[in-house]
Design an enzyme around this catalytic site. Structure first.
Site, short mmCIF file in Angstrom:
data_model
loop_
_atom_site.label_atom_id
_atom_site.label_comp_id
_atom_site.label_asym_id
_atom_site.label_seq_id
_atom_site.Cartn_x
_atom_site.Cartn_y
_atom_site.Cartn_z
CB SER A 252 -0.99 0.09 1.17
OG SER A 252 -1.91 -0.98 1.12
CB SER A 290 -1.53 -2.69 -3.16
OG SER A 290 -0.77 -1.54 -2.85
CD GLU A 292 -2.23 1.11 -4.60
OE1 GLU A 292 -1.25 0.39 -4.35
OE2 GLU A 292 -3.39 0.66 -4.74
#
Length: 383
Positions: A252, A290, A292
């Site tokens: 991340s 992940s 973002e």
């Protein structure tokens, strides 16, 4: 990789990399936006086998104060963007509804979000006893990434004193990068990552505005890493074949954007979207696991908490004048991530897991390929 970890660490720009057309601010940091302060608390303790609750500990907290210590009384206009939501930034829902930031922004590990949020509430209530009575309740802005490959994340070692330390130490000027604060245990493209920052100053013809980005970077695979557009990650992956790496893309990145350009919430959110383009430049494809998440604010307009007036007036940049800011934020994001990689040193953590530093000599060699004038971007100060 051992020798690379002993190298003197320098920022990406000092390696001769072409990092965009706009010039950085004096510190090449988010603190180049007047009034923005940054502080860290870093916790490194123990080694060897992971014993939940005892360590090893490789974590911390980073504090960004958008308007010094006065953001509660003089709120700033904010916005945000989520590219992939396998992560959390508490308080973002209310921010997107109201378009205002009224607390510091804190960055830490995943399982410490609650403790950090609670500590920020205590810090604010000490300074503003009317919270919950005279004033509305508040929801602190706390972003997270998962540092469990190096850190005893389940031990939740971030305490109130660490949050207070980060808030008290927040200052302008140069910002510590790499293995500090919330970035202490973070990894980027299988190399040691963490905190990174960068800024841009637009030429006067384009408004003369300053924009800065700070990232807590913790995403990606080595083979995908790109530096100044070159696939150096493929080269390093071949060279370091057999290196132990984390096996899931649980990484991340949290990015914080600041500017003194007079923007409304929808414009800040549009600016935050372009951060994703900068993340992509370094090799991210926003993997399934992940997160973002981007948050941004403008310091140009302050919205007072107390006012007898019915209307307040703000300045607003025309949407058609946003393009230079879009390019600047993309450049800042790319450079901030590379600064996190360049300034971080190799780190051993839980169960002997080791995250090596980016080998700067390799990057210098790649940078040499880009030094021909035909490949070098022209600064835009004269445009």
């Amino acid at each position: 990789m051992g020798s690379s970890d002993r190298q003197e660490r320098v920022r990406a720009r000092e390696l001769g990399l072409p990092l965009g057309r706009y010039r950085p601010g004096p510190h090449n940091a988010i603190t180049d936006v007047e009034g923005v302060l940054v502080g860290h608390a870093t916790i490194v303790r123990g080694s060897g086998r992971l014993v939940p609750g005892r360590g090893p500990v490789r974590t911390g907290v980073t504090a960004i104060l958008p308007a010094g210590g006065g953001v509660f009384d003089e709120r700033v206009v904010g916005g945000g963007f989520v590219l992939n939501g396998a992560g959390e930034l508490s308080g973002l829902t209310q921010l997107m509804e109201w378009g205002l930031i009224e607390t510091p922004i804190l960055l830490t590990n995943t399982l410490s979000v609650g403790a950090v949020s609670d500590a920020v509430v205590n810090w604010l209530v000490e300074r503003h006893p009317g919270i919950g009575a005279e004033h509305d309740v508040l929801i602190p802005l706390v972003g997270e990434c998962d540092d469990s490959w190096l850190n005893d994340v389940a031990g939740r070692h971030v305490r109130q004193e660490h949050v207070f330390e980060a808030l008290r130490s927040a200052k302008g000027g140069p910002v510590a990068e790499g293995n500090v604060g919330g970035g202490t245990g973070m990894i980027t493209c299988d190399l040691k990552g963490g905190i990174g920052t960068a800024s841009r100053k637009l030429p006067e013809k384009q408004g003369g505005y300053t924009l800065g980005v700070l990232v807590m970077s913790n995403f990606g695979r080595l083979a995908d890493l790109r530096v100044a557009g070159l696939p150096i990650g493929e080269h390093l992956a071949r060279k370091l074949r057999g290196m132990a790496v984390r096996r899931s893309l649980y990484g991340s990145i949290i990015a914080v954007v600041a500017t003194d350009a007079p923007l409304q919430t929808h414009q800040i959110s549009r600016l935050c979207k372009r951060v994703a383009l900068g993340i992509g430049r370094v090799g991210s494809y926003a993997a399934h696991g992940s997160g973002e998440i981007v948050i941004g604010f403008s310091t140009a307009n302050r919205v007072p908490r107390r006012s007898r007036k019915m209307v307040y007036r703000i300045k607003v940049l025309l949407d058609t004048r946003m393009d230079p800011l879009y390019q600047a934020v993309m450049e800042c994001t790319e450079e901030a991530i590379l600064n996190a990689l360049c300034m971080a040193t190799g780190m051993e953590g839980a169960n002997g897991n080791f995250s090596p530093a980016l080998p700067l000599d390799e990057v210098r060699d790649y940078a040499a390929l880009l030094r021909k004038p035909i490949l070098r971007p022209t600064p835009r100060d004269e445009e």
